[in-house]
Design a protein around this motif. Structure first.
Motif, PDB file in Angstrom:
ATOM      1  N   ILE A  45       0.850  -1.186   0.000  1.00 40.53           N
ATOM      2  CA  ILE A  45       0.000   0.000   0.000  1.00 40.53           C
ATOM      3  C   ILE A  45       0.888   1.238   0.000  1.00 40.53           C
ATOM      4  CG2 ILE A  45      -1.945  -1.101   1.179  1.00 40.53           C
ATOM      5  CD1 ILE A  45      -1.021   0.242   3.763  1.00 40.53           C
ATOM      6  N   ALA A  46       0.345   2.355  -0.457  1.00 38.74           N
ATOM      7  CA  ALA A  46       1.069   3.624  -0.471  1.00 38.74           C
ATOM      8  C   ALA A  46       0.262   4.660   0.294  1.00 38.74           C
ATOM      9  CB  ALA A  46       1.305   4.093  -1.902  1.00 38.74           C
ATOM     10  N   LEU A  47       0.843   5.196   1.354  1.00 39.04           N
ATOM     11  CA  LEU A  47       0.191   6.253   2.122  1.00 39.04           C
ATOM     12  C   LEU A  47       0.312   7.572   1.373  1.00 39.04           C
ATOM     13  CD1 LEU A  47       1.523   5.323   5.674  1.00 39.04           C
ATOM     14  CD2 LEU A  47      -0.632   4.632   4.606  1.00 39.04           C
ATOM     15  N   THR A  48      -0.519   8.533   1.752  1.00 38.43           N
ATOM     16  CA  THR A  48      -0.525   9.810   1.032  1.00 38.43           C
ATOM     17  C   THR A  48       0.737  10.615   1.293  1.00 38.43           C
ATOM     18  OG1 THR A  48      -1.806  10.754   2.871  1.00 38.43           O
ATOM     19  CG2 THR A  48      -3.032   9.983   0.931  1.00 38.43           C
ATOM     20  N   ILE A  49       1.216  10.630   2.550  1.00 37.20           N
ATOM     21  CA  ILE A  49       2.383  11.442   2.895  1.00 37.20           C
ATOM     22  C   ILE A  49       3.262  10.692   3.881  1.00 37.20           C
ATOM     23  CG2 ILE A  49       1.226  13.669   2.558  1.00 37.20           C
ATOM     24  CD1 ILE A  49       0.898  13.780   5.636  1.00 37.20           C
ATOM     25  N   VAL A  50       4.513  11.119   3.981  1.00 34.95           N
ATOM     26  CA  VAL A  50       5.406  10.586   5.010  1.00 34.95           C
ATOM     27  C   VAL A  50       4.900  11.036   6.379  1.00 34.95           C
ATOM     28  CG1 VAL A  50       7.746  10.624   5.925  1.00 34.95           C
ATOM     29  CG2 VAL A  50       7.381  10.614   3.448  1.00 34.95           C
ATOM     30  N   PRO A  84       5.067  12.449  -5.684  1.00 38.77           N
ATOM     31  CA  PRO A  84       4.428  13.764  -5.855  1.00 38.77           C
ATOM     32  C   PRO A  84       3.393  13.769  -6.976  1.00 38.77           C
ATOM     33  CG  PRO A  84       6.783  14.032  -5.514  1.00 38.77           C
ATOM     34  CD  PRO A  84       6.533  12.564  -5.644  1.00 38.77           C
ATOM     35  N   GLU A  85       3.657  13.059  -8.053  1.00 38.64           N
ATOM     36  CA  GLU A  85       2.696  13.003  -9.154  1.00 38.64           C
ATOM     37  C   GLU A  85       1.415  12.298  -8.727  1.00 38.64           C
ATOM     38  OE1 GLU A  85       5.854  12.089  -9.332  1.00 38.64           O
ATOM     39  OE2 GLU A  85       6.643  13.803 -10.478  1.00 38.64           O
ATOM     40  N   GLU A  86       1.567  11.211  -7.949  1.00 41.65           N
ATOM     41  CA  GLU A  86       0.382  10.483  -7.476  1.00 41.65           C
ATOM     42  C   GLU A  86      -0.426  11.338  -6.514  1.00 41.65           C
ATOM     43  OE1 GLU A  86       1.947   5.845  -7.667  1.00 41.65           O
ATOM     44  OE2 GLU A  86       2.443   7.082  -5.922  1.00 41.65           O
ATOM     45  N   ARG A  88      -0.570  14.605  -6.507  1.00 43.60           N
ATOM     46  CA  ARG A  88      -1.204  15.654  -7.295  1.00 43.60           C
ATOM     47  C   ARG A  88      -2.464  15.113  -7.979  1.00 43.60           C
ATOM     48  NH1 ARG A  88       3.131  17.873  -8.605  1.00 43.60           N
ATOM     49  NH2 ARG A  88       3.634  16.522 -10.380  1.00 43.60           N
ATOM     50  N   ALA A  89      -2.375  13.919  -8.514  1.00 43.91           N
ATOM     51  CA  ALA A  89      -3.544  13.302  -9.144  1.00 43.91           C
ATOM     52  C   ALA A  89      -4.648  13.051  -8.116  1.00 43.91           C
ATOM     53  CB  ALA A  89      -3.140  11.998  -9.827  1.00 43.91           C
ATOM     54  N   LEU A  90      -4.238  12.661  -6.907  1.00 44.55           N
ATOM     55  CA  LEU A  90      -5.217  12.398  -5.848  1.00 44.55           C
ATOM     56  C   LEU A  90      -5.952  13.682  -5.455  1.00 44.55           C
ATOM     57  CD1 LEU A  90      -6.566  10.661  -3.679  1.00 44.55           C
ATOM     58  CD2 LEU A  90      -4.589  11.103  -2.209  1.00 44.55           C
ATOM     59  N   THR A  91      -5.224  14.766  -5.248  1.00 46.00           N
ATOM     60  CA  THR A  91      -5.875  16.011  -4.839  1.00 46.00           C
ATOM     61  C   THR A  91      -6.817  16.520  -5.935  1.00 46.00           C
ATOM     62  OG1 THR A  91      -3.967  17.293  -5.612  1.00 46.00           O
ATOM     63  CG2 THR A  91      -4.012  16.677  -3.286  1.00 46.00           C
ATOM     64  N   GLU A  92      -6.423  16.350  -7.189  1.00 49.96           N
ATOM     65  CA  GLU A  92      -7.318  16.764  -8.273  1.00 49.96           C
ATOM     66  C   GLU A  92      -8.594  15.932  -8.270  1.00 49.96           C
ATOM     67  OE1 GLU A  92      -5.069  16.487 -11.843  1.00 49.96           O
ATOM     68  OE2 GLU A  92      -3.789  18.219 -11.382  1.00 49.96           O
ATOM     69  N   ARG A  93      -8.446  14.640  -7.980  1.00 55.17           N
ATOM     70  CA  ARG A  93      -9.625  13.769  -7.944  1.00 55.17           C
ATOM     71  C   ARG A  93     -10.515  14.130  -6.746  1.00 55.17           C
ATOM     72  NH1 ARG A  93      -7.061   9.688  -8.733  1.00 55.17           N
ATOM     73  NH2 ARG A  93      -6.839   8.700  -6.701  1.00 55.17           N
ATOM     74  N   LEU A  94      -9.907  14.460  -5.622  1.00 54.70           N
ATOM     75  CA  LEU A  94     -10.687  14.818  -4.445  1.00 54.70           C
ATOM     76  C   LEU A  94     -11.464  16.115  -4.665  1.00 54.70           C
ATOM     77  CD1 LEU A  94      -8.135  13.988  -1.575  1.00 54.70           C
ATOM     78  CD2 LEU A  94     -10.163  12.684  -2.238  1.00 54.70           C
ATOM     79  N   ARG A  95     -10.876  17.037  -5.411  1.00 53.38           N
ATOM     80  CA  ARG A  95     -11.580  18.293  -5.686  1.00 53.38           C
ATOM     81  C   ARG A  95     -12.752  18.086  -6.644  1.00 53.38           C
ATOM     82  NH1 ARG A  95      -6.286  20.439  -6.420  1.00 53.38           N
ATOM     83  NH2 ARG A  95      -5.581  21.581  -4.573  1.00 53.38           N
ATOM     84  N   ARG A 169      -1.828  17.437   5.922  1.00 49.91           N
ATOM     85  CA  ARG A 169      -1.729  18.196   4.672  1.00 49.91           C
ATOM     86  C   ARG A 169      -1.324  17.278   3.525  1.00 49.91           C
ATOM     87  NH1 ARG A 169      -1.393  23.857   5.120  1.00 49.91           N
ATOM     88  NH2 ARG A 169      -1.391  24.615   7.278  1.00 49.91           N
ATOM     89  N   ILE A 170      -2.110  17.309   2.470  1.00 45.87           N
ATOM     90  CA  ILE A 170      -1.757  16.647   1.213  1.00 45.87           C
ATOM     91  C   ILE A 170      -1.619  17.757   0.186  1.00 45.87           C
ATOM     92  CG2 ILE A 170      -2.392  14.943  -0.517  1.00 45.87           C
ATOM     93  CD1 ILE A 170      -4.129  13.576   1.497  1.00 45.87           C
ATOM     94  N   ASP A 171      -0.381  18.154  -0.071  1.00 45.57           N
ATOM     95  CA  ASP A 171      -0.112  19.322  -0.917  1.00 45.57           C
ATOM     96  C   ASP A 171      -0.864  20.524  -0.357  1.00 45.57           C
ATOM     97  OD1 ASP A 171       1.566  17.754  -2.390  1.00 45.57           O
ATOM     98  OD2 ASP A 171       0.126  17.337  -3.978  1.00 45.57           O
ATOM     99  N   ASP A 172      -1.809  21.096  -1.123  1.00 49.52           N
ATOM    100  CA  ASP A 172      -2.498  22.295  -0.633  1.00 49.52           C
ATOM    101  C   ASP A 172      -3.866  21.982  -0.023  1.00 49.52           C
ATOM    102  OD1 ASP A 172      -3.709  21.563  -2.955  1.00 49.52           O
ATOM    103  OD2 ASP A 172      -3.762  23.562  -3.850  1.00 49.52           O
ATOM    104  N   LEU A 173      -4.142  20.711   0.222  1.00 50.86           N
ATOM    105  CA  LEU A 173      -5.382  20.326   0.898  1.00 50.86           C
ATOM    106  C   LEU A 173      -5.099  19.977   2.351  1.00 50.86           C
ATOM    107  CD1 LEU A 173      -7.408  18.039  -1.557  1.00 50.86           C
ATOM    108  CD2 LEU A 173      -7.818  20.429  -0.996  1.00 50.86           C
ATOM    109  N   MET A 174      -6.024  20.337   3.235  1.00 46.86           N
ATOM    110  CA  MET A 174      -5.927  19.973   4.648  1.00 46.86           C
ATOM    111  C   MET A 174      -7.058  19.012   4.995  1.00 46.86           C
ATOM    112  SD  MET A 174      -4.920  23.541   6.557  1.00 46.86           S
ATOM    113  CE  MET A 174      -6.178  24.548   5.743  1.00 46.86           C
TER     114      MET A 174
END
Length: 375
Positions: A45-50, A84-86, A88-95, A169-174
Protein backbone atom coordinates in the motif's frame (compact mmCIF):
# COMPACT_ATOMS: atom_id res chain seq x y z
CA UNK A 1 -6.09 -20.73 -7.34
CA UNK A 2 -3.25 -18.40 -6.28
CA UNK A 3 -4.46 -15.75 -8.76
CA UNK A 4 -8.01 -16.04 -7.46
CA UNK A 5 -6.76 -15.66 -3.88
CA UNK A 6 -4.77 -12.56 -4.85
CA UNK A 7 -7.87 -11.06 -6.48
CA UNK A 8 -9.89 -11.79 -3.34
CA UNK A 9 -7.23 -10.16 -1.16
CA UNK A 10 -7.14 -7.12 -3.45
CA UNK A 11 -10.92 -6.72 -3.19
CA UNK A 12 -10.84 -7.07 0.60
CA UNK A 13 -7.97 -4.65 1.06
CA UNK A 14 -9.38 -2.22 -1.49
CA UNK A 15 -12.55 -1.92 0.57
CA UNK A 16 -10.63 -0.71 3.64
CA UNK A 17 -11.53 2.93 4.34
CA UNK A 18 -8.94 5.63 4.87
CA UNK A 19 -9.94 7.09 8.29
CA UNK A 20 -9.14 10.66 7.23
CA UNK A 21 -10.41 10.74 3.66
CA UNK A 22 -13.30 8.37 4.46
CA UNK A 23 -12.98 6.60 1.11
CA UNK A 24 -11.89 3.07 0.16
CA UNK A 25 -8.20 2.58 -0.53
CA UNK A 26 -8.98 1.26 -4.01
CA UNK A 27 -10.77 4.51 -4.91
CA UNK A 28 -7.76 6.49 -3.68
CA UNK A 29 -5.22 4.47 -5.72
CA UNK A 30 -3.39 3.49 -2.53
CA UNK A 31 -2.98 -0.19 -3.47
CA UNK A 32 0.26 -1.52 -4.86
CA UNK A 33 1.45 -5.06 -5.64
CA UNK A 34 -0.68 -7.77 -4.05
CA UNK A 35 0.43 -11.38 -4.42
CA UNK A 36 -0.20 -14.69 -2.68
CA UNK A 37 2.49 -17.28 -2.04
CA UNK A 38 0.78 -20.43 -0.85
CA UNK A 39 -1.27 -19.20 2.08
CA UNK A 40 0.75 -16.02 2.66
CA UNK A 41 -0.57 -12.71 1.29
CA UNK A 42 1.94 -10.00 0.39
CA UNK A 43 0.15 -6.64 0.31
CA UNK A 44 1.63 -3.33 -0.80
CA UNK A 45 0.00 0.00 0.00
CA UNK A 46 1.07 3.62 -0.47
CA UNK A 47 0.19 6.25 2.12
CA UNK A 48 -0.53 9.81 1.03
CA UNK A 49 2.38 11.44 2.90
CA UNK A 50 5.41 10.59 5.01
CA UNK A 51 4.39 10.47 8.67
CA UNK A 52 0.70 10.00 7.91
CA UNK A 53 -1.03 10.08 11.34
CA UNK A 54 -3.41 7.33 10.25
CA UNK A 55 -0.61 5.00 9.12
CA UNK A 56 -0.83 2.58 12.04
CA UNK A 57 -4.60 2.24 11.75
CA UNK A 58 -4.52 1.79 7.97
CA UNK A 59 -1.83 -0.89 8.20
CA UNK A 60 -3.76 -2.69 10.93
CA UNK A 61 -7.04 -2.55 8.99
CA UNK A 62 -5.32 -3.77 5.82
CA UNK A 63 -3.72 -6.66 7.71
CA UNK A 64 -7.08 -7.65 9.23
CA UNK A 65 -8.91 -7.42 5.89
CA UNK A 66 -6.37 -9.62 4.11
CA UNK A 67 -6.24 -12.14 6.95
CA UNK A 68 -10.03 -12.52 6.82
CA UNK A 69 -9.92 -13.88 3.25
CA UNK A 70 -10.55 -17.66 3.28
CA UNK A 71 -7.35 -19.51 2.46
CA UNK A 72 -5.02 -16.82 3.82
CA UNK A 73 -3.10 -17.83 6.95
CA UNK A 74 -0.46 -15.08 7.13
CA UNK A 75 -0.16 -11.50 5.87
CA UNK A 76 2.85 -9.30 5.18
CA UNK A 77 2.12 -5.61 4.59
CA UNK A 78 4.65 -3.36 2.83
CA UNK A 79 3.98 0.34 3.39
CA UNK A 80 5.23 3.01 1.01
CA UNK A 81 4.41 6.62 0.16
CA UNK A 82 2.80 8.17 -2.90
CA UNK A 83 5.00 10.02 -5.37
CA UNK A 84 4.43 13.76 -5.85
CA UNK A 85 2.70 13.00 -9.15
CA UNK A 86 0.38 10.48 -7.48
CA UNK A 87 -0.46 12.98 -4.73
CA UNK A 88 -1.20 15.65 -7.30
CA UNK A 89 -3.54 13.30 -9.14
CA UNK A 90 -5.22 12.40 -5.85
CA UNK A 91 -5.88 16.01 -4.84
CA UNK A 92 -7.32 16.76 -8.27
CA UNK A 93 -9.62 13.77 -7.94
CA UNK A 94 -10.69 14.82 -4.44
CA UNK A 95 -11.58 18.29 -5.69
CA UNK A 96 -13.88 16.63 -8.21
CA UNK A 97 -13.17 19.14 -10.96
CA UNK A 98 -13.09 22.23 -8.75
CA UNK A 99 -10.20 24.64 -9.17
CA UNK A 100 -7.81 25.02 -6.21
CA UNK A 101 -9.12 27.37 -3.51
CA UNK A 102 -12.65 27.21 -4.86
CA UNK A 103 -15.29 26.91 -2.15
CA UNK A 104 -17.41 23.74 -2.44
CA UNK A 105 -20.31 25.09 -0.34
CA UNK A 106 -21.89 27.45 -2.84
CA UNK A 107 -25.61 27.91 -3.47
CA UNK A 108 -25.74 24.78 -5.66
CA UNK A 109 -24.14 22.52 -3.07
CA UNK A 110 -26.26 19.76 -1.55
CA UNK A 111 -24.63 20.40 1.83
CA UNK A 112 -26.74 22.23 4.39
CA UNK A 113 -24.72 25.04 5.94
CA UNK A 114 -25.95 26.06 9.39
CA UNK A 115 -24.33 28.95 11.25
CA UNK A 116 -24.88 28.81 15.01
CA UNK A 117 -24.80 32.35 16.33
CA UNK A 118 -25.46 34.40 19.44
CA UNK A 119 -25.43 38.03 20.33
CA UNK A 120 -23.03 37.72 23.24
CA UNK A 121 -20.51 35.26 24.58
CA UNK A 122 -21.03 32.90 27.48
CA UNK A 123 -24.44 31.58 26.43
CA UNK A 124 -23.18 28.05 25.66
CA UNK A 125 -23.25 28.40 21.88
CA UNK A 126 -20.10 26.32 21.29
CA UNK A 127 -21.23 23.54 23.63
CA UNK A 128 -24.55 23.42 21.82
CA UNK A 129 -22.86 23.37 18.40
CA UNK A 130 -20.48 20.55 19.34
CA UNK A 131 -23.31 18.45 20.76
CA UNK A 132 -25.52 19.10 17.73
CA UNK A 133 -22.73 18.01 15.40
CA UNK A 134 -22.20 14.78 17.32
CA UNK A 135 -25.94 14.10 17.55
CA UNK A 136 -26.37 14.51 13.79
CA UNK A 137 -23.35 12.30 13.09
CA UNK A 138 -24.83 9.62 15.36
CA UNK A 139 -27.87 9.63 13.07
CA UNK A 140 -25.66 8.66 10.17
CA UNK A 141 -25.28 12.15 8.74
CA UNK A 142 -21.92 13.23 7.32
CA UNK A 143 -21.07 16.25 9.45
CA UNK A 144 -18.39 18.92 9.29
CA UNK A 145 -17.77 21.59 11.91
CA UNK A 146 -15.90 24.87 11.47
CA UNK A 147 -14.84 26.71 14.61
CA UNK A 148 -15.12 30.27 13.31
CA UNK A 149 -14.79 31.73 16.81
CA UNK A 150 -11.14 32.54 16.15
CA UNK A 151 -10.55 34.57 19.30
CA UNK A 152 -12.48 32.25 21.61
CA UNK A 153 -11.98 28.85 19.96
CA UNK A 154 -13.16 25.89 22.05
CA UNK A 155 -14.41 23.21 19.64
CA UNK A 156 -11.27 20.98 19.79
CA UNK A 157 -11.54 20.65 23.56
CA UNK A 158 -15.31 20.12 23.51
CA UNK A 159 -14.88 17.26 21.01
CA UNK A 160 -11.94 15.71 22.86
CA UNK A 161 -9.39 16.43 20.12
CA UNK A 162 -5.99 16.16 21.78
CA UNK A 163 -3.91 19.36 22.11
CA UNK A 164 -1.34 19.57 19.34
CA UNK A 165 -3.49 17.66 16.85
CA UNK A 166 -3.17 19.25 13.43
CA UNK A 167 -4.85 18.65 10.08
CA UNK A 168 -3.00 16.32 7.72
CA UNK A 169 -1.73 18.20 4.67
CA UNK A 170 -1.76 16.65 1.21
CA UNK A 171 -0.11 19.32 -0.92
CA UNK A 172 -2.50 22.29 -0.63
CA UNK A 173 -5.38 20.33 0.90
CA UNK A 174 -5.93 19.97 4.65
CA UNK A 175 -7.71 16.94 6.08
CA UNK A 176 -9.55 17.88 9.28
CA UNK A 177 -9.24 15.71 12.39
CA UNK A 178 -12.24 13.48 13.10
CA UNK A 179 -13.80 13.13 16.55
CA UNK A 180 -17.04 11.26 17.28
CA UNK A 181 -17.49 10.98 13.46
CA UNK A 182 -17.40 14.78 13.10
CA UNK A 183 -14.77 16.41 10.87
CA UNK A 184 -13.67 19.56 12.67
CA UNK A 185 -11.31 22.46 11.99
CA UNK A 186 -10.26 25.26 14.34
CA UNK A 187 -7.55 27.90 14.54
CA UNK A 188 -6.55 26.23 17.80
CA UNK A 189 -5.09 23.37 15.74
CA UNK A 190 -2.54 25.70 14.14
CA UNK A 191 -1.10 27.48 17.17
CA UNK A 192 2.51 26.74 18.04
CA UNK A 193 3.37 25.19 21.39
CA UNK A 194 2.92 27.75 24.13
CA UNK A 195 0.56 29.94 22.09
CA UNK A 196 -2.96 30.40 23.38
CA UNK A 197 -4.01 33.81 22.08
CA UNK A 198 -4.95 34.97 18.60
CA UNK A 199 -4.69 38.76 18.25
CA UNK A 200 -5.88 39.36 14.70
CA UNK A 201 -7.92 42.04 13.00
CA UNK A 202 -10.29 42.05 10.02
CA UNK A 203 -8.11 41.01 7.03
CA UNK A 204 -6.51 38.08 8.87
CA UNK A 205 -9.86 36.93 10.21
CA UNK A 206 -11.39 37.08 6.73
CA UNK A 207 -8.50 35.11 5.21
CA UNK A 208 -8.64 32.44 7.90
CA UNK A 209 -12.36 31.81 7.55
CA UNK A 210 -12.04 31.77 3.77
CA UNK A 211 -9.25 29.17 3.96
CA UNK A 212 -11.35 26.99 6.25
CA UNK A 213 -14.01 26.94 3.54
CA UNK A 214 -11.70 26.43 0.56
CA UNK A 215 -8.55 24.60 1.66
CA UNK A 216 -10.01 22.10 4.14
CA UNK A 217 -11.20 18.90 2.47
CA UNK A 218 -14.39 17.85 4.20
CA UNK A 219 -15.52 15.55 1.41
CA UNK A 220 -19.21 15.06 0.76
CA UNK A 221 -21.14 16.45 3.73
CA UNK A 222 -24.80 16.39 4.61
CA UNK A 223 -24.40 19.21 7.13
CA UNK A 224 -21.70 21.80 7.77
CA UNK A 225 -22.09 23.52 11.14
CA UNK A 226 -20.27 26.78 11.79
CA UNK A 227 -19.64 27.88 15.37
CA UNK A 228 -19.83 31.64 14.96
CA UNK A 229 -18.14 34.16 17.23
CA UNK A 230 -20.52 36.19 19.38
CA UNK A 231 -21.76 39.48 18.03
CA UNK A 232 -21.98 40.94 14.54
CA UNK A 233 -18.35 41.73 13.75
CA UNK A 234 -15.89 40.94 10.97
CA UNK A 235 -16.42 37.17 10.81
CA UNK A 236 -20.21 37.44 10.77
CA UNK A 237 -19.96 39.87 7.86
CA UNK A 238 -17.41 37.68 6.03
CA UNK A 239 -19.55 34.57 6.33
CA UNK A 240 -22.62 36.51 5.31
CA UNK A 241 -20.81 37.47 2.11
CA UNK A 242 -19.33 34.01 1.45
CA UNK A 243 -22.41 32.00 2.45
CA UNK A 244 -25.50 34.14 1.87
CA UNK A 245 -27.55 30.96 1.44
CA UNK A 246 -26.65 29.59 4.89
CA UNK A 247 -29.25 28.87 7.54
CA UNK A 248 -28.90 30.41 10.98
CA UNK A 249 -29.61 28.97 14.41
CA UNK A 250 -29.75 31.62 17.14
CA UNK A 251 -28.73 30.74 20.71
CA UNK A 252 -29.71 32.81 23.73
CA UNK A 253 -30.26 32.42 27.46
CA UNK A 254 -33.54 33.28 29.17
CA UNK A 255 -31.98 36.53 30.42
CA UNK A 256 -33.21 39.72 28.78
CA UNK A 257 -29.66 41.06 28.41
CA UNK A 258 -28.78 38.03 26.27
CA UNK A 259 -31.98 37.86 24.25
CA UNK A 260 -31.87 41.53 23.26
CA UNK A 261 -28.41 41.07 21.71
CA UNK A 262 -29.29 37.69 20.17
CA UNK A 263 -32.06 39.39 18.22
CA UNK A 264 -29.47 41.66 16.60
CA UNK A 265 -27.38 38.70 15.43
CA UNK A 266 -30.43 37.18 13.77
CA UNK A 267 -31.35 40.45 12.09
CA UNK A 268 -27.83 40.95 10.72
CA UNK A 269 -27.82 37.39 9.34
CA UNK A 270 -31.15 38.03 7.65
CA UNK A 271 -29.81 41.22 6.06
CA UNK A 272 -27.16 39.17 4.23
CA UNK A 273 -29.83 36.83 2.84
CA UNK A 274 -29.42 34.05 5.38
CA UNK A 275 -32.53 32.43 6.85
CA UNK A 276 -33.12 32.01 10.57
CA UNK A 277 -34.36 28.45 11.06
CA UNK A 278 -34.86 28.49 14.80
CA UNK A 279 -33.94 29.67 18.28
CA UNK A 280 -32.50 27.62 21.12
CA UNK A 281 -32.81 28.88 24.68
CA UNK A 282 -29.86 27.60 26.70
CA UNK A 283 -29.33 27.62 30.48
CA UNK A 284 -33.06 27.44 31.14
CA UNK A 285 -34.56 26.47 34.50
CA UNK A 286 -33.08 23.41 36.23
CA UNK A 287 -35.28 21.08 38.27
CA UNK A 288 -33.41 20.05 41.44
CA UNK A 289 -33.63 16.58 43.04
CA UNK A 290 -36.12 17.85 45.64
CA UNK A 291 -38.45 19.11 42.93
CA UNK A 292 -37.71 22.81 43.30
CA UNK A 293 -36.81 24.82 40.21
CA UNK A 294 -33.62 26.86 39.92
CA UNK A 295 -34.48 29.72 37.58
CA UNK A 296 -30.99 31.22 37.57
CA UNK A 297 -31.30 33.37 34.42
CA UNK A 298 -35.01 34.09 34.56
CA UNK A 299 -37.38 33.07 31.77
CA UNK A 300 -38.80 34.18 28.48
CA UNK A 301 -35.63 35.08 26.59
CA UNK A 302 -36.04 32.42 23.94
CA UNK A 303 -39.63 33.35 23.23
CA UNK A 304 -38.67 37.03 23.05
CA UNK A 305 -36.13 36.25 20.32
CA UNK A 306 -38.69 34.15 18.45
CA UNK A 307 -41.28 36.94 18.60
CA UNK A 308 -38.79 39.54 17.36
CA UNK A 309 -37.43 37.46 14.48
CA UNK A 310 -40.67 35.87 13.26
CA UNK A 311 -42.35 37.27 10.19
CA UNK A 312 -45.83 36.61 8.87
CA UNK A 313 -44.58 34.50 5.97
CA UNK A 314 -41.57 33.08 7.79
CA UNK A 315 -42.20 32.20 11.45
CA UNK A 316 -39.17 31.27 13.53
CA UNK A 317 -39.70 28.35 15.94
CA UNK A 318 -38.32 27.95 19.45
CA UNK A 319 -36.66 24.56 18.94
CA UNK A 320 -35.84 23.83 22.59
CA UNK A 321 -35.15 25.18 26.05
CA UNK A 322 -31.99 23.47 27.27
CA UNK A 323 -31.85 23.41 31.07
CA UNK A 324 -28.76 24.12 33.13
CA UNK A 325 -26.86 20.86 33.38
CA UNK A 326 -23.79 19.76 35.33
CA UNK A 327 -23.50 16.81 32.91
CA UNK A 328 -23.33 19.16 29.92
CA UNK A 329 -20.52 21.09 31.58
CA UNK A 330 -18.50 18.07 32.71
CA UNK A 331 -18.92 16.42 29.31
CA UNK A 332 -17.52 19.51 27.63
CA UNK A 333 -14.55 19.60 29.97
CA UNK A 334 -13.85 15.91 29.34
CA UNK A 335 -14.28 16.11 25.57
CA UNK A 336 -17.23 13.72 25.65
CA UNK A 337 -20.40 15.52 24.50
CA UNK A 338 -23.34 14.92 26.80
CA UNK A 339 -25.49 13.54 23.95
CA UNK A 340 -23.09 10.58 23.94
CA UNK A 341 -21.91 10.45 27.53
CA UNK A 342 -25.29 10.91 29.24
CA UNK A 343 -28.06 10.91 26.63
CA UNK A 344 -30.80 10.69 29.28
CA UNK A 345 -29.74 13.95 30.92
CA UNK A 346 -32.47 16.61 30.45
CA UNK A 347 -30.06 18.90 28.57
CA UNK A 348 -29.00 16.05 26.29
CA UNK A 349 -32.62 15.18 25.53
CA UNK A 350 -33.34 18.81 24.64
CA UNK A 351 -30.32 19.01 22.33
CA UNK A 352 -31.27 15.71 20.70
CA UNK A 353 -34.71 17.19 20.03
CA UNK A 354 -33.03 20.11 18.25
CA UNK A 355 -30.98 17.66 16.17
CA UNK A 356 -34.19 15.80 15.27
CA UNK A 357 -35.90 19.02 14.19
CA UNK A 358 -32.93 20.07 12.04
CA UNK A 359 -32.53 16.60 10.55
CA UNK A 360 -36.21 16.22 9.69
CA UNK A 361 -36.52 19.69 8.18
CA UNK A 362 -33.94 19.03 5.48
CA UNK A 363 -32.99 21.66 2.96
CA UNK A 364 -35.28 22.75 0.17
CA UNK A 365 -34.19 22.53 -3.48
CA UNK A 366 -36.00 25.69 -4.57
CA UNK A 367 -33.80 28.08 -6.51
CA UNK A 368 -30.86 25.68 -6.91
CA UNK A 369 -29.47 24.21 -10.08
CA UNK A 370 -29.42 20.43 -10.13
CA UNK A 371 -26.95 18.28 -12.04
CA UNK A 372 -29.59 16.81 -14.35
CA UNK A 373 -30.37 17.34 -18.01
CA UNK A 374 -33.99 17.05 -19.21
CA UNK A 375 -34.61 14.66 -22.09
Amino acid sequence: MTGELADAVRRAVGAVTDPELRRPLADLDMLRDITVDGTVAHVGIALTIVGCPAATRIESDVHAAAAAVPGIEAVEVAVGVMTPEERRALTERLRDGRAPRQMPFGPDSLTRVIAVTSGKGGVGKSSLTANLAVALAARGRRVGLIDADVHGFSIPGLLGIAPGTQPTRIDDLMLPPVAHDVKAISIGMFLREGESVVAWRGPMLHRTVQQFLTDVFFGDLDVLLIDMPPGTGDIAITLGQLLPHAEVLVVTTPQEAASDVAIRSGLVARQTGQRVIGVVENMAALTLPDGTVLDLFGSGGGQAVVDALSQDADPVPLLASVPLSPALRTGGDAGLPVVLGDPQDPAARAILAVADAIDQAGRGLAGRRLSVTPR
